[in-house]
Write a protein that holds these residues in place. Sequence first.
Motif, PDB file in Angstrom:
ATOM      1  N   ARG A  57      -3.549  -5.793  -7.751  1.00 33.38           N
ATOM      2  CA  ARG A  57      -3.092  -6.237  -6.319  1.00 33.38           C
ATOM      3  C   ARG A  57      -2.629  -7.852  -6.637  1.00 33.38           C
ATOM      4  O   ARG A  57      -2.259  -8.603  -5.412  1.00 33.38           O
ATOM      5  CB  ARG A  57      -4.333  -6.111  -5.305  1.00 33.38           C
TER       6      ARG A  57
ATOM      7  N   GLY B 254      -4.262  -0.144  -9.251  1.00 32.63           N
ATOM      8  CA  GLY B 254      -5.227  -0.919  -8.387  1.00 32.63           C
ATOM      9  C   GLY B 254      -4.886  -2.321  -8.598  1.00 32.63           C
ATOM     10  O   GLY B 254      -5.702  -3.126  -8.047  1.00 32.63           O
TER      11      GLY B 254
ATOM     12  N   GLU C  90       0.628  -1.188  -0.171  1.00 32.86           N
ATOM     13  CA  GLU C  90      -0.023   0.088   0.061  1.00 32.86           C
ATOM     14  C   GLU C  90       0.817   1.264   0.088  1.00 32.86           C
ATOM     15  O   GLU C  90       0.597   2.368  -0.616  1.00 32.86           O
ATOM     16  CB  GLU C  90      -0.847   0.171   1.155  1.00 32.86           C
TER      17      GLU C  90
ATOM     18  N   ALA D 189       2.002   1.656  -3.476  1.00 27.40           N
ATOM     19  CA  ALA D 189       0.818   2.131  -4.379  1.00 27.40           C
ATOM     20  C   ALA D 189       0.605   3.698  -3.944  1.00 27.40           C
ATOM     21  O   ALA D 189      -0.391   4.134  -4.850  1.00 27.40           O
ATOM     22  CB  ALA D 189      -0.383   1.254  -4.295  1.00 27.40           C
ATOM     23  N   GLY D 190       0.990   3.964  -2.965  1.00 29.90           N
ATOM     24  CA  GLY D 190       0.461   5.668  -2.487  1.00 29.90           C
ATOM     25  C   GLY D 190      -0.525   5.662  -1.811  1.00 29.90           C
ATOM     26  O   GLY D 190      -1.253   6.790  -1.759  1.00 29.90           O
ATOM     27  N   THR D 191      -1.117   4.438  -1.457  1.00 35.51           N
ATOM     28  CA  THR D 191      -2.563   4.859  -0.500  1.00 35.51           C
ATOM     29  C   THR D 191      -2.234   4.503   0.707  1.00 35.51           C
ATOM     30  O   THR D 191      -2.983   4.788   1.641  1.00 35.51           O
ATOM     31  CB  THR D 191      -3.559   3.436  -0.881  1.00 35.51           C
ATOM     32  N   LEU D 192      -1.113   4.476   1.386  1.00 35.77           N
ATOM     33  CA  LEU D 192      -0.748   4.483   2.903  1.00 35.77           C
ATOM     34  C   LEU D 192       0.723   5.201   2.814  1.00 35.77           C
ATOM     35  O   LEU D 192       1.641   4.946   2.086  1.00 35.77           O
ATOM     36  CB  LEU D 192      -0.407   3.027   3.381  1.00 35.77           C
ATOM     37  N   SER D 193       0.662   6.249   4.040  1.00 36.30           N
ATOM     38  CA  SER D 193       1.972   6.978   4.011  1.00 36.30           C
ATOM     39  C   SER D 193       2.801   6.265   4.651  1.00 36.30           C
ATOM     40  O   SER D 193       2.571   5.346   5.268  1.00 36.30           O
ATOM     41  CB  SER D 193       1.689   8.377   4.697  1.00 36.30           C
TER      42      SER D 193
ATOM     43  N   ALA E   1      -0.304   1.299  -8.764  1.00 35.23           N
ATOM     44  CA  ALA E   1      -0.825   2.541  -8.615  1.00 35.23           C
ATOM     45  C   ALA E   1      -2.084   2.385  -9.578  1.00 35.23           C
ATOM     46  O   ALA E   1      -3.107   3.247  -9.486  1.00 35.23           O
ATOM     47  CB  ALA E   1       0.139   3.387  -9.311  1.00 35.23           C
TER      48      ALA E   1
END
Length: 571
Positions: free
Chosen positions: A459, A457, A167, A170-174, A455
């Motif tokens: 998975r 989506g 994640e 993928a840039g969805t979690l810092s 990025a």
Amino acid sequence: MTDLRSAQWYAGDDRNAYIHRAWMRRGLPDGAFSGRPHIAIANTASDLTPCNIHLNDVADSVKAGVWEAGGVPLNLPVVSIGETQVRPTAMLWRNLAAMAIEEMLRANPIDGVVLLGGCDKTIPALLMAAASVDLPAVVVPGGPMLTGHFRGAPLGCGTDVWRLSEEVRAGTLSHEAFMRSESAMIRSRGHCNTMGTASTMASMAEALGMTLPGIAGTPAPDSRLLALSHETGKLAVDLVAAARRPSDVLTKASFRNAIVTLAAIGGSTNAVVHLLAIAGRAGVDLTLDDFDQIGSGVPLLVDLQPAGRHLMDDLYRAGGLHAALNEVIDLLDAEAITVTGRPLVEHVAGAEIWDETVIRRRAKPLLDDAGIAVLKGNLAPDGAVVKPAAASPELLQHRGPAVVFDSVEDLHARLDSPDLDVTPDSVLILRGCGPRGYPGMPEVGNLPLPAKLLAKGVRDMVRISDARMSGTAYGTVVLHATPEAAVGGPLALVRTGDPIILDVPARRLDIDLPAEELAQRTPSQTSTAAYAAPTRGWERLYIDHVMQADKGADLDFLTGASGPDVGRESH
């Protein structure tokens, strides 16, 4: 006294017996040398094996049980392997640990042994050694840790490391949030709390009949683990009196039960390699095909990460391993006995399920057919494995172009390049990571997905290698392709763009090219240059003698049991 193996050291009034007794008088009573069985506690506790740190406490409870039953307990520290710590891979050292433990059990004046393990490779190494020496033996699994939580959600150690790190990519979690999760991941003593390799091998030890029934899966911090360890110490003394040895317990029937158990709990693919190695030591004719034939049609009943949602302490409160096995008791071999001398099915019968969201009823499984699938074809003539329970159903039949990586270093260098020619239909192939190629067959088979696809989506993708993957990992990952690339397996001949066909229902893994074309190809120099080439020490010995994954990746000169006899007197 004279019927005990330890009497070969301690009985009599000659100089040798004098020396053996005198040097052991460090608080042992006189009666310790006159008829009491001496029980070694093969202890893999180590500060550098985090999952096994607590095993000294477990050993104390075992000791108390041994004393109570009239035996003499003796702590025997043995080689310990920290899965998360050692480099290049813990699997490189499993055979070394097994060989060293075997030799120490044979060399010392002991009549039986309690085997303490937890982290992934420790229970397999201990069982391999015990099968080779064939002294009365019983396993105490160290148990899983308690569940940690992050942002109010439970964390599965291992599984959520892979998930959260993807994640971040993928840039969805810092990255900052990811770092904050670190302190919540490992809540207590014990091994991984998912159905990873550690929990799987504890379950395999019980399914094989090599534990006190009901102990596998007991959480490491649970006081009941110490109580059961005490009872195991008592049992070890009984095993010596009954002359019940691993060769009595580790039969083809017990391995059939282990394979059924592996499917029902959604266990790790690593169990395949370890069970093959243990069987090889025990002289049991177990093959890769047995996993498919015996596991076929066994339902997945345990809803645990990575194949499901829950974690090991949930399984324990829901009824534990026996509750799951009672649902498939008709598939278990009724002839297979345990260290108690009674069949496994007698211990399992009647076990109740207390939470059907964790342990499913036979009529409502997570999957109807959860066994490890063994694939063969021109890309893996001797077999490869995939865990359907952890895969994406839509990818179990797939055709796509290969994207080939010649080594782990090549993978890391190119995977996230914007110029990488890859689509969601591509098949990622990593080679040179088998037993000889790396060396040690590392857990790198669950390749990370390319950043540009994450990025978008994506998975999951089909991934193929001659490596292993962590039992905590997930995805449509084909592993253990045999023969490996480093010994001339077909994986060495694949080129980027080649059409790859995965057909799990048909048990096929192929490169869709004429045999004539493949015969004309040679491995790339980039690939062969990356193969391991050690010049000395254990790695050199390992490279020269390690067998392929379908043989358990053991050393060729260690198969078969050689018994407890030392052969020569000392002094």
